[in-house]
Design an enzyme around this catalytic site. Structure first.
Site, PDB file in Angstrom:
ATOM      1  N   LYS A   1      16.301  56.173 -11.844  1.00 23.33           N
ATOM      2  CA  LYS A   1      16.279  55.871 -10.479  1.00 23.33           C
ATOM      3  C   LYS A   1      17.228  56.998  -9.687  1.00 23.33           C
ATOM      4  O   LYS A   1      18.480  56.915  -9.612  1.00 23.33           O
ATOM      5  CB  LYS A   1      16.812  54.528 -10.298  1.00 23.33           C
ATOM      6  CG  LYS A   1      16.563  53.962  -8.767  1.00 23.33           C
ATOM      7  CD  LYS A   1      16.806  52.474  -8.624  1.00 23.33           C
ATOM      8  CE  LYS A   1      16.500  51.922  -7.267  1.00 23.33           C
ATOM      9  NZ  LYS A   1      15.257  51.857  -6.891  1.00 23.33           N
TER      10      LYS A   1
ATOM     11  N   ARG B   1      20.814  49.210 -15.806  1.00 25.61           N
ATOM     12  CA  ARG B   1      19.832  49.980 -15.424  1.00 25.61           C
ATOM     13  C   ARG B   1      20.524  51.442 -15.018  1.00 25.61           C
ATOM     14  O   ARG B   1      19.927  52.588 -15.214  1.00 25.61           O
ATOM     15  CB  ARG B   1      18.894  49.777 -14.505  1.00 25.61           C
ATOM     16  CG  ARG B   1      17.620  50.741 -14.074  1.00 25.61           C
ATOM     17  CD  ARG B   1      16.673  49.964 -13.306  1.00 25.61           C
ATOM     18  NE  ARG B   1      17.149  49.604 -11.953  1.00 25.61           N
ATOM     19  CZ  ARG B   1      16.341  49.169 -10.888  1.00 25.61           C
ATOM     20  NH1 ARG B   1      15.035  48.685 -11.069  1.00 25.61           N
ATOM     21  NH2 ARG B   1      16.714  49.024  -9.628  1.00 25.61           N
TER      22      ARG B   1
ATOM     23  N   GLU C   1       2.601  52.184  -8.355  1.00 31.45           N
ATOM     24  CA  GLU C   1       3.606  51.426  -7.606  1.00 31.45           C
ATOM     25  C   GLU C   1       3.590  51.784  -6.151  1.00 31.45           C
ATOM     26  O   GLU C   1       2.912  52.945  -5.792  1.00 31.45           O
ATOM     27  CB  GLU C   1       5.009  51.357  -8.245  1.00 31.45           C
ATOM     28  CG  GLU C   1       5.508  52.630  -8.353  1.00 31.45           C
ATOM     29  CD  GLU C   1       6.952  52.866  -8.967  1.00 31.45           C
ATOM     30  OE1 GLU C   1       7.606  51.867  -9.220  1.00 31.45           O
ATOM     31  OE2 GLU C   1       7.318  54.200  -9.162  1.00 31.45           O
TER      32      GLU C   1
END
Length: 284
Positions: free
Chosen positions: A151, A52, A184
């Site tokens: 991220k 990721r 989220e």
């Protein structure tokens, strides 16, 4: 205890762990990170976190100055140096030192920072009794602007929602996307349970594809519990029988109320408890 911090191949005490004020990670939030957990001396799903991180780097045209194997070794070495077997790891890659302009090409070399420490995101009693959350008026940044699957170091969207939650007396806040769909929470993915089935927002709703989220999806399949990745609204959360959040730092934590309304009977439910049990067995 003050643990050693890794910065670009060297180790520093906390008070001496410094980066340049010209680092674009500081100036513009230009960089990426991963939050990971180590259990019994082993990093949980290390390879998935690395994959990721590298995908986030590729998405923002950032070249990480080491291989995945070298990064994994640096993380393991930092844990060992600090004599940590159960820990939280914050891995940061910045664009590096540059000029005051936005141009990332003026940053010579990306910076790599590894912080290892103990963490207790929520008090023990919240894991036992559940927490309450509130829906934030701050919406999740649209994927068409910046993909939440990156991220990135720019977490202001999440921070503004977090402030709303704290001001309402809640430890977490729920973000909706620009269509009013459940997205989220500020630092965790969300799952609801209704009629023995588990539901969680799909990646297309504008969420970060959490490592712990994916682990729970696997655990549900192993337990034979039907799970669906489908769009939801606040109404679906309001009428849920159970609810829980997942994240590397939070692990699995029950949610027993939202916006002043109890979820189910206002206590952690049986499916949530079963998944927590299975998750703890897995990390053990």
């Amino acid at each position: 205890m003050s643990y050693k911090i890794y910065i670009n191949g060297e180790y520093f005490d906390k008070e001496n762990a410094k980066i340049s004020v010209f680092d674009h990670g500081l100036l513009y939030g230009d960089g990426i990170f991963e939050g990971m957990r180590a259990y019994n001396g082993k990093v949980f799903r290390h390879e998935q976190h690395m994959d990721r991180l590298w995908k986030s780097a590729k998405a923002i045209h950032l070249t990480i100055p080491m291989t995945q194997a070298e990064m994994m070794k640096a993380v393991d070495d930092t844990l060992a140096l600090n004599d940590l077997r159960d820990a939280y790891i914050r891995l940061v890659v910045t664009r590096g030192v540059g000029t005051l302009g936005l141009d990332p090409n003026r940053c010579a070399t990306p910076g790599v920072i590894i912080i290892t420490d103990k963490i207790a995101l929520y008090p023990k009693e919240l894991y036992e009794n559940g927490l309450e959350i509130v829906t934030a008026s701050t919406i999740r940044m649209p994927s068409s602007s910046l993909s939440p699957r990156i991220k990135s170091l720019n977490y202001l969207n999440n921070i503004m929602a977090k402030l709303e939650g704290l001001r309402a007396g809640c430890d977490e806040a729920l973000l909706l996307n620009h269509q009013g769909e459940v997205c989220e929470c500020t630092g965790d993915n969300i799952f609801i349970i209704r009629d023995g089935k588990i539901y969680t927002p799909p990646v297309s709703a504008g969420i970060l594809e959490g490592i712990t989220r994916n682990a729970v999806i696997e655990l549900a399949a192993e337990a034979g519990i039907p799970l669906f990745e489908t769009t939801q609204t606040r109404h679906d959360v309001y009428i849920a029988d159970e609810c829980f959040l997942t994240g590397s730092a939070a692990e699995l934590i029950p949610v027993v109320g939202i916006d002043g309304r109890p979820i189910g009977d206002g206590k952690p439910g049986p499916i949530t408890k079963e998944l927590i049990r299975r998750f703890r067995e897995m990390i053990a």
